[in-house]
Design a protein around this motif. Structure first.
Motif, mmCIF file in Angstrom:
data_model
loop_
_atom_site.group_PDB
_atom_site.id
_atom_site.type_symbol
_atom_site.label_atom_id
_atom_site.label_comp_id
_atom_site.label_asym_id
_atom_site.label_seq_id
_atom_site.Cartn_x
_atom_site.Cartn_y
_atom_site.Cartn_z
ATOM 1 N N HIS A 304 0.815 -1.243 -0.205
ATOM 2 C CA HIS A 304 0.303 -0.327 0.040
ATOM 3 C C HIS A 304 1.052 0.998 0.082
ATOM 4 O O HIS A 304 1.949 1.319 0.816
ATOM 5 N N HIS A 306 0.088 5.028 0.963
ATOM 6 C CA HIS A 306 -0.840 6.065 0.653
ATOM 7 C C HIS A 306 -0.021 7.305 0.570
ATOM 8 O O HIS A 306 0.705 7.759 1.413
ATOM 9 N N ALA A 311 -4.788 6.358 -1.279
ATOM 10 C CA ALA A 311 -4.261 5.005 -1.198
ATOM 11 C C ALA A 311 -3.787 4.707 -2.405
ATOM 12 O O ALA A 311 -5.070 4.233 -3.089
#
Length: 364
Positions: A304, A306, A311
């Motif tokens: 991930h 962000h 995101a």
């Protein structure tokens, strides 16, 4: 015992004398080579007719200035030898000339990549340039050395001079005025070479930014790319997974990331090597998390990213590539905001700590 000591002392003095004298003789040889390249190539009428002013500047840079300072340096060395051939020194002369060395050598060495590219381009594209250069190289004064061998002489000389001074430091009696001068000269030369390397690196960074700037269009807010303090850390393609069910491959798209030391650009690649920037953010506002588990049987190497406004779930082609991206995108010193921890439940606190610790372990 006394005889042995005197013999050893005599040998050390002789070695020191030889190294100092080599500084003088090698500088004389270097100056002769500079005379050849300036008089046989730089001042050649045939080349001046062919070359544009810009090509001539890139090809020969400040070679005339290098030659002038080298002859001045040699003249002062020879004066020192004539004054006292047995006890002359060279490091004091080097110290006096280092400011002038820096003024000509740093620009010359910085220009070396442009010099090499210009030479290659002219040799490949200009038949007349190639013909004239090969004719000038056949001059007996060149001793069968090509033009390129002469062009790299300043780089070789400043490196050799540093090595000679290092040898002088080793052979000079410790805790003496001569040793202090030798160490000072060595540090000045090392600093000049370091400044040259940094200038070369900065020049390459600016060149790459200028090239990239000509290839990008901004779908989002425009970001001025060219900055002397900006350098590219990492770049490459990744896959963005836009559907978190991860079952529909049409919800995937290939994106390209340029990570600089201060900003991240997320782009779509276009034909002709162009990029359309769809988002960008300061590095200080990024947060990255590793996905250690597979969200779908076909999906792995996920992480991930962000960003301030959204995101992204990203996938790389290999596990190693994923870890490199996570390491590059992670801030150098991840910190836990303890003020935000108050009021959180114990489980949430532990989960957030694990994320921070995992990021730190990846950096280590």
């Amino acid at each position: 015992m006394k005889h042995t000591f005197l013999k050893k002392h005599h040998e050390e003095c002789l070695c020191l004398f030889q190294v100092r004298f080599e500084v003088v003789t090698s500088e004389a040889s270097y100056c002769r080579s500079l005379d050849i390249v300036v008089e046989n190539f730089v001042m050649a009428k045939q080349l001046n007719v062919i070359l544009s002013s810009q090509d001539k500047n890139w090809l020969f840079s400040r070679l005339n200035d290098v030659r002038a300072i080298s002859h001045s340096f040699l003249s002062h060395l020879e004066q020192a030898v004539e004054k006292d051939i047995m006890r002359f020194t060279v490091c004091d002369t080097i110290i006096k000339h280092c400011p002038r060395f820096r003024n000509v050598y740093v620009p010359y060495l910085t220009n070396q990549s442009y010099q090499d590219k210009t030479y290659q381009r002219l040799m490949e594209e200009s038949h007349e340039f190639r013909r004239v250069v090969e004719k000038l190289e056949r001059n007996p004064v060149c001793q069968r050395l090509p033009l390129r061998s002469f062009l790299i002489l300043p780089f070789q000389r400043i490196t050799r001079l540093k090595l000679l001074v290092q040898n002088i430091v080793k052979r000079t009696a410790p805790k003496t005025k001569d040793e202090a001068q030798a160490i000072k000269a060595m540090k000045l030369l090392e600093k000049m070479i370091q400044d040259s390397n940094e200038s070369i690196s900065q020049m390459k960074n600016i060149e790459s930014l200028v090239t990239l700037n000509a290839k990008v269009d901004f779908e989002c807010r425009t970001l001025p790319l060219i900055s002397q303090s900006r350098r590219l850390v990492r770049e490459g393609p990744v896959t963005e997974l836009r559907d978190f069910s991860l079952k529909d491959r049409e919800e995937e798209r290939n994106v390209y990331m340029h990570l600089f030391n201060d900003y991240l650009l997320v782009s779509l690649r276009k034909e002709g090597g162009r990029f359309t920037v769809i988002d960008h953010a300061p590095v200080s506002e990024l947060r990255v998390e590793n996905c250690r588990f597979k969200l779908h049987s076909l999906q792995k190497n996920l992480f991930h990213l962000h960003m301030p406004q959204k995101a992204l779930l990203l996938r790389t082609d290999t596990q190693a590539n994923k870890l490199r991206w996570i390491s590059a995108l992670s801030r150098p010193y991840p910190e836990i905001d303890f003020s935000a921890v108050q009021g959180m439940c114990t489980s949430c606190f532990k989960r957030n700590c694990r994320v921070k610790v995992n990021s730190l372990m990846l950096l280590i």
